[in-house]
Motif scaffolding. Structure first.
Motif, PDB file in Angstrom:
ATOM      1  N   TRP A 115      40.891  56.447  40.390  1.00 49.73           N
ATOM      2  CA  TRP A 115      40.814  57.887  40.132  1.00 49.73           C
ATOM      3  C   TRP A 115      40.141  58.636  41.285  1.00 49.73           C
ATOM      4  O   TRP A 115      40.402  59.825  41.483  1.00 49.73           O
ATOM      5  CB  TRP A 115      40.130  58.182  38.789  1.00 49.73           C
ATOM      6  CG  TRP A 115      38.720  57.692  38.655  1.00 49.73           C
ATOM      7  CD1 TRP A 115      38.306  56.535  38.109  1.00 49.73           C
ATOM      8  CD2 TRP A 115      37.525  58.373  39.102  1.00 49.73           C
ATOM      9  NE1 TRP A 115      36.934  56.428  38.175  1.00 49.73           N
ATOM     10  CE2 TRP A 115      36.428  57.539  38.778  1.00 49.73           C
ATOM     11  CE3 TRP A 115      37.281  59.588  39.733  1.00 49.73           C
ATOM     12  CZ2 TRP A 115      35.104  57.899  39.066  1.00 49.73           C
ATOM     13  CZ3 TRP A 115      35.970  59.946  40.028  1.00 49.73           C
ATOM     14  CH2 TRP A 115      34.909  59.104  39.695  1.00 49.73           C
TER      15      TRP A 115
ATOM     16  N   ASP B 172      37.006  64.289  33.429  1.00 46.64           N
ATOM     17  CA  ASP B 172      36.772  64.220  31.980  1.00 46.64           C
ATOM     18  C   ASP B 172      35.352  64.623  31.579  1.00 46.64           C
ATOM     19  O   ASP B 172      35.061  64.764  30.395  1.00 46.64           O
ATOM     20  CB  ASP B 172      37.074  62.808  31.459  1.00 46.64           C
ATOM     21  CG  ASP B 172      38.577  62.573  31.363  1.00 46.64           C
ATOM     22  OD1 ASP B 172      39.263  62.846  32.359  1.00 46.64           O
ATOM     23  OD2 ASP B 172      39.053  62.145  30.304  1.00 46.64           O
TER      24      ASP B 172
ATOM     25  N   LYS C 268      26.553  61.593  37.114  1.00 42.13           N
ATOM     26  CA  LYS C 268      26.791  62.741  37.981  1.00 42.13           C
ATOM     27  C   LYS C 268      28.288  62.874  38.210  1.00 42.13           C
ATOM     28  O   LYS C 268      28.996  61.872  38.056  1.00 42.13           O
ATOM     29  CB  LYS C 268      26.018  62.589  39.303  1.00 42.13           C
ATOM     30  CG  LYS C 268      26.209  61.229  40.024  1.00 42.13           C
ATOM     31  CD  LYS C 268      27.486  61.142  40.823  1.00 42.13           C
ATOM     32  CE  LYS C 268      27.766  59.782  41.348  1.00 42.13           C
ATOM     33  NZ  LYS C 268      29.132  59.637  41.807  1.00 42.13           N
TER      34      LYS C 268
ATOM     35  N   ASP D  47      36.581  54.224  24.829  1.00 40.85           N
ATOM     36  CA  ASP D  47      37.217  53.981  26.127  1.00 40.85           C
ATOM     37  C   ASP D  47      38.651  53.550  25.871  1.00 40.85           C
ATOM     38  O   ASP D  47      38.891  52.600  25.114  1.00 40.85           O
ATOM     39  CB  ASP D  47      36.458  52.889  26.916  1.00 40.85           C
ATOM     40  CG  ASP D  47      36.798  52.923  28.406  1.00 40.85           C
ATOM     41  OD1 ASP D  47      38.004  52.959  28.727  1.00 40.85           O
ATOM     42  OD2 ASP D  47      35.868  52.919  29.230  1.00 40.85           O
TER      43      ASP D  47
ATOM     44  N   HIS E 220      35.465  62.072  36.923  1.00 37.63           N
ATOM     45  CA  HIS E 220      34.926  63.436  37.035  1.00 37.63           C
ATOM     46  C   HIS E 220      35.696  64.478  36.214  1.00 37.63           C
ATOM     47  O   HIS E 220      35.101  65.370  35.627  1.00 37.63           O
ATOM     48  CB  HIS E 220      34.876  63.847  38.511  1.00 37.63           C
ATOM     49  CG  HIS E 220      33.927  63.007  39.295  1.00 37.63           C
ATOM     50  ND1 HIS E 220      33.901  62.968  40.667  1.00 37.63           N
ATOM     51  CD2 HIS E 220      32.942  62.145  38.900  1.00 37.63           C
ATOM     52  CE1 HIS E 220      32.953  62.131  41.078  1.00 37.63           C
ATOM     53  NE2 HIS E 220      32.372  61.617  40.024  1.00 37.63           N
TER      54      HIS E 220
ATOM     55  N   HIS F 142      33.079  50.609  35.592  1.00 35.16           N
ATOM     56  CA  HIS F 142      32.051  50.026  36.455  1.00 35.16           C
ATOM     57  C   HIS F 142      30.637  50.443  36.013  1.00 35.16           C
ATOM     58  O   HIS F 142      29.770  49.621  35.749  1.00 35.16           O
ATOM     59  CB  HIS F 142      32.341  50.467  37.904  1.00 35.16           C
ATOM     60  CG  HIS F 142      31.209  50.242  38.838  1.00 35.16           C
ATOM     61  ND1 HIS F 142      31.011  49.041  39.475  1.00 35.16           N
ATOM     62  CD2 HIS F 142      30.189  51.052  39.220  1.00 35.16           C
ATOM     63  CE1 HIS F 142      29.930  49.126  40.207  1.00 35.16           C
ATOM     64  NE2 HIS F 142      29.408  50.329  40.083  1.00 35.16           N
ATOM     65  N   GLN F 143      30.429  51.742  35.923  1.00 32.87           N
ATOM     66  CA  GLN F 143      29.085  52.253  35.633  1.00 32.87           C
ATOM     67  C   GLN F 143      28.710  52.029  34.176  1.00 32.87           C
ATOM     68  O   GLN F 143      27.582  51.698  33.849  1.00 32.87           O
ATOM     69  CB  GLN F 143      29.033  53.740  36.013  1.00 32.87           C
ATOM     70  CG  GLN F 143      27.678  54.236  36.395  1.00 32.87           C
ATOM     71  CD  GLN F 143      27.006  53.381  37.463  1.00 32.87           C
ATOM     72  OE1 GLN F 143      27.654  52.894  38.375  1.00 32.87           O
ATOM     73  NE2 GLN F 143      25.713  53.195  37.336  1.00 32.87           N
TER      74      GLN F 143
HETATM   75  N1  LIG Z   1      25.027  56.629  39.818  1.00 28.85           N
HETATM   76  C1  LIG Z   1      25.806  55.907  40.597  1.00 28.85           C
HETATM   77  O1  LIG Z   1      25.352  55.331  41.582  1.00 28.85           O
HETATM   78  C2  LIG Z   1      27.256  55.810  40.262  1.00 28.85           C
HETATM   79  C3  LIG Z   1      28.014  54.738  40.733  1.00 28.85           C
HETATM   80  C4  LIG Z   1      29.353  54.659  40.335  1.00 28.85           C
HETATM   81  C5  LIG Z   1      29.898  55.639  39.514  1.00 28.85           C
HETATM   82  N2  LIG Z   1      29.136  56.682  39.095  1.00 28.85           N
HETATM   83  C6  LIG Z   1      29.702  57.744  38.232  1.00 28.85           C
HETATM   84  O2  LIG Z   1      30.085  57.156  36.981  1.00 28.85           O
HETATM   85  C7  LIG Z   1      31.249  57.807  36.483  1.00 28.85           C
HETATM   86  C8  LIG Z   1      32.324  56.759  36.249  1.00 28.85           C
HETATM   87  O3  LIG Z   1      32.596  56.102  37.470  1.00 28.85           O
HETATM   88  P1  LIG Z   1      33.051  54.554  37.481  1.00 28.85           P
HETATM   89  O4  LIG Z   1      32.993  54.116  38.881  1.00 28.85           O
HETATM   90  O5  LIG Z   1      32.301  53.802  36.450  1.00 28.85           O
HETATM   91  O6  LIG Z   1      34.584  54.712  37.046  1.00 28.85           O
HETATM   92  P2  LIG Z   1      35.493  53.638  36.321  1.00 28.85           P
HETATM   93  O7  LIG Z   1      36.888  54.033  36.573  1.00 28.85           O
HETATM   94  O8  LIG Z   1      35.067  52.257  36.712  1.00 28.85           O
HETATM   95  O9  LIG Z   1      35.157  53.833  34.775  1.00 28.85           O
HETATM   96  C9  LIG Z   1      35.533  54.961  34.027  1.00 28.85           C
HETATM   97  C10 LIG Z   1      35.822  54.519  32.601  1.00 28.85           C
HETATM   98  O10 LIG Z   1      36.033  55.680  31.811  1.00 28.85           O
HETATM   99  C11 LIG Z   1      37.141  55.437  30.952  1.00 28.85           C
HETATM  100  N3  LIG Z   1      37.668  56.737  30.540  1.00 28.85           N
HETATM  101  C12 LIG Z   1      38.485  57.577  31.218  1.00 28.85           C
HETATM  102  N4  LIG Z   1      38.669  58.713  30.523  1.00 28.85           N
HETATM  103  C13 LIG Z   1      37.939  58.581  29.381  1.00 28.85           C
HETATM  104  C14 LIG Z   1      37.711  59.424  28.261  1.00 28.85           C
HETATM  105  N5  LIG Z   1      38.240  60.657  28.184  1.00 28.85           N
HETATM  106  N6  LIG Z   1      36.931  58.960  27.251  1.00 28.85           N
HETATM  107  C15 LIG Z   1      36.381  57.727  27.316  1.00 28.85           C
HETATM  108  N7  LIG Z   1      36.550  56.890  28.359  1.00 28.85           N
HETATM  109  C16 LIG Z   1      37.305  57.325  29.377  1.00 28.85           C
HETATM  110  C17 LIG Z   1      38.090  54.584  31.778  1.00 28.85           C
HETATM  111  O11 LIG Z   1      39.014  53.886  30.963  1.00 28.85           O
HETATM  112  C18 LIG Z   1      37.103  53.660  32.495  1.00 28.85           C
HETATM  113  O12 LIG Z   1      36.845  52.499  31.747  1.00 28.85           O
HETATM  114  C19 LIG Z   1      31.607  58.884  37.521  1.00 28.85           C
HETATM  115  O13 LIG Z   1      31.057  60.081  37.111  1.00 28.85           O
HETATM  116  C20 LIG Z   1      30.942  58.392  38.799  1.00 28.85           C
HETATM  117  O14 LIG Z   1      30.606  59.451  39.670  1.00 28.85           O
HETATM  118  C21 LIG Z   1      27.827  56.759  39.454  1.00 28.85           C
END
Ligand SMILES: NC(=O)c1ccc[n+]([C@@H]2O[C@H](COP(=O)([O-])OP(=O)(O)OC[C@H]3O[C@@H](n4cnc5c(N)ncnc54)[C@H](O)[C@@H]3O)[C@@H](O)[C@H]2O)c1
Length: 338
Positions: free
Chosen positions: A168, A83, A102, A43, A81, A23-24
């Motif tokens: 997760w 990772d 974060k 990824d 988190h 997502h992010q």
């Molecule tokens: N700033 C904000 O407002 C905000 C909003 C959402 C998420 N986040 C943060 O962003 C981070 C990710 O959250 P998300 O919602 O995007 O999660 P997500 O599950 O949508 O995305 C995580 C991605 O990381 C990949 N991944 C997992 N382990 C990995 C690794 N070892 N190496 C490479 N890729 C790997 C997964 O396959 C997935 O595509 C978290 O730290 C979350 O707190 C921040």
């Protein structure tokens, strides 16, 4: 002289995006490309290779492979988190800067290790916290002195998600905490920018869903912070399943009040006279844009780096302290019941 100007033009940093298919990660791709060279992505998600192809950069399933095969200056890390720490340690060990989501770290011990690795490698680790680049929060920070001595704050941040948490974030081993770590990190960071670290924090952890209770991942947290040196007291409430999505910060001081509500900042005199109102018509992505551009421009700025790391250390210490206190209370209760 034109020659000198040319010498000062810095090459665009080469960026590896780690976790770009999530997502992010996807939200940041266009912003990173505006400010840097996207040279590779890591990824393991099934959709990652076609996404990388669409964006025109090589895809790797694992960080180790990317470190062997691609030259880059900085990694943008957006992974679950659990990772964050291993990924950041590996990047710093290979002498790369890190711009990361974060939390900076989950425990104070890991935060200290990252700070020390970053210092040894002379590299930056910047945490992405968009409120610091939002004009309403910047107004609040810059105008805090105008309300005199702050004696109270209340900070509410609620989402209105209609279903239990999935993915997760619903797994303790990967999420490593509930709303306090996930959404609350932003708020604790904002407060760390305005006030010293709170020496006393009382917390209540609340669960809407039984499965989240079983996994010790709070759906709602309520905190009461005490700052004995100044008499300041403050309260935070953070949740995922409220009836409406809101974010509202209110700070009361001896000479006035500051509010940030729905991205609008206001300054009032005691008694309620409106002194100043700061509205911003920009889109949310504009704050993200200036945040990423700012961090990319300051990768080699040791002064900025040091301040940033100290503030993140304070945010992590605060959150880790709250979780450790909860654990201590749980263990005490279990001992008493045994
Ligand atoms: N700033 C904000 O407002 C905000 C909003 C959402 C998420 N986040 C943060 O962003 C981070 C990710 O959250 P998300 O919602 O995007 O999660 P997500 O599950 O949508 O995305 C995580 C991605 O990381 C990949 N991944 C997992 N382990 C990995 C690794 N070892 N190496 C490479 N890729 C790997 C997964 O396959 C997935 O595509 C978290 O730290 C979350 O707190 C921040």
């Amino acid at each position: 002289m034109p020659g000198d100007r040319l010498k000062n033009v810095r090459p665009r940093p080469r960026v590896l995006v780690v976790g770009f298919a999530g997502h992010q990660g996807k939200e940041y791709l266009p912003v990173v490309q505006e400010n840097a060279e996207l040279v590779g992505g890591v990824d393991p998600a099934p959709a990652a290779s076609s996404l990388a192809e669409k964006w025109g950069f090589p895809h790797y399933d694992a960080l180790g492979e990317a470190l062997e095969k691609v030259e880059f200056d900085v990694a943008v890390v957006t992974v679950p988190h659990s990772d964050h720490f291993p990924v950041c340690v590996k990047l710093l060990a290979h002498g790369r800067h890190v711009i990361k989501e974060k939390p900076f770290a989950v425990t104070e011990q890991e935060a200290r290790q990252l700070v020390s690795l970053a210092q040894r490698a002379d590299r930056s680790v910047f945490t992405l916290l968009q409120r610091n680049f939002h004009p309403a929060f910047q107004f609040a920070q810059e105008n805090l002195a105008r309300i005199g001595q702050p004696y109270w704050f209340s900070y509410d941040y609620h989402l209105n998600l209609a279903h239990p948490t999935t993915g997760w974030r619903a797994l303790r081993e990967q999420a490593m905490g509930g709303v306090l770590l996930d959404m609350g990190y932003h708020l604790i960071d904002v407060l760390c920018g305005m006030f010293p670290e709170p020496p006393r924090v009382h917390s209540a952890f609340v669960h809407q869903y039984q499965e989240m209770r079983d996994r010790r991942l709070e759906d709602l947290v309520s905190l009461m912070c005490g700052y004995s040196s100044t008499g300041l007291t403050g309260s935070l409430r953070i949740s995922r399943h409220s009836h409406e999505k809101i974010e509202h910060l209110c700070v009361l001081g001896t000479e006035g009040a500051l509010n940030v509500d729905a991205g609008v900042a206001t300054l009032h005199a005691v008694g309620g006279l409106l002194l100043e109102r700061h509205t911003w018509e920009g889109a949310k992505i504009d704050a993200v844009r200036s945040m990423i551009a700012h961090h990319l421009e300051h990768l080699d700025d040791r002064y900025y780096r040091q301040n940033h790391l100290q503030r993140q250390l304070a945010a992590v210490r605060t959150i880790d302290g709250i979780y450790r206190e909860r654990l201590r209370e749980r263990n005490e209760l279990a001992d008493r019941c045994a």
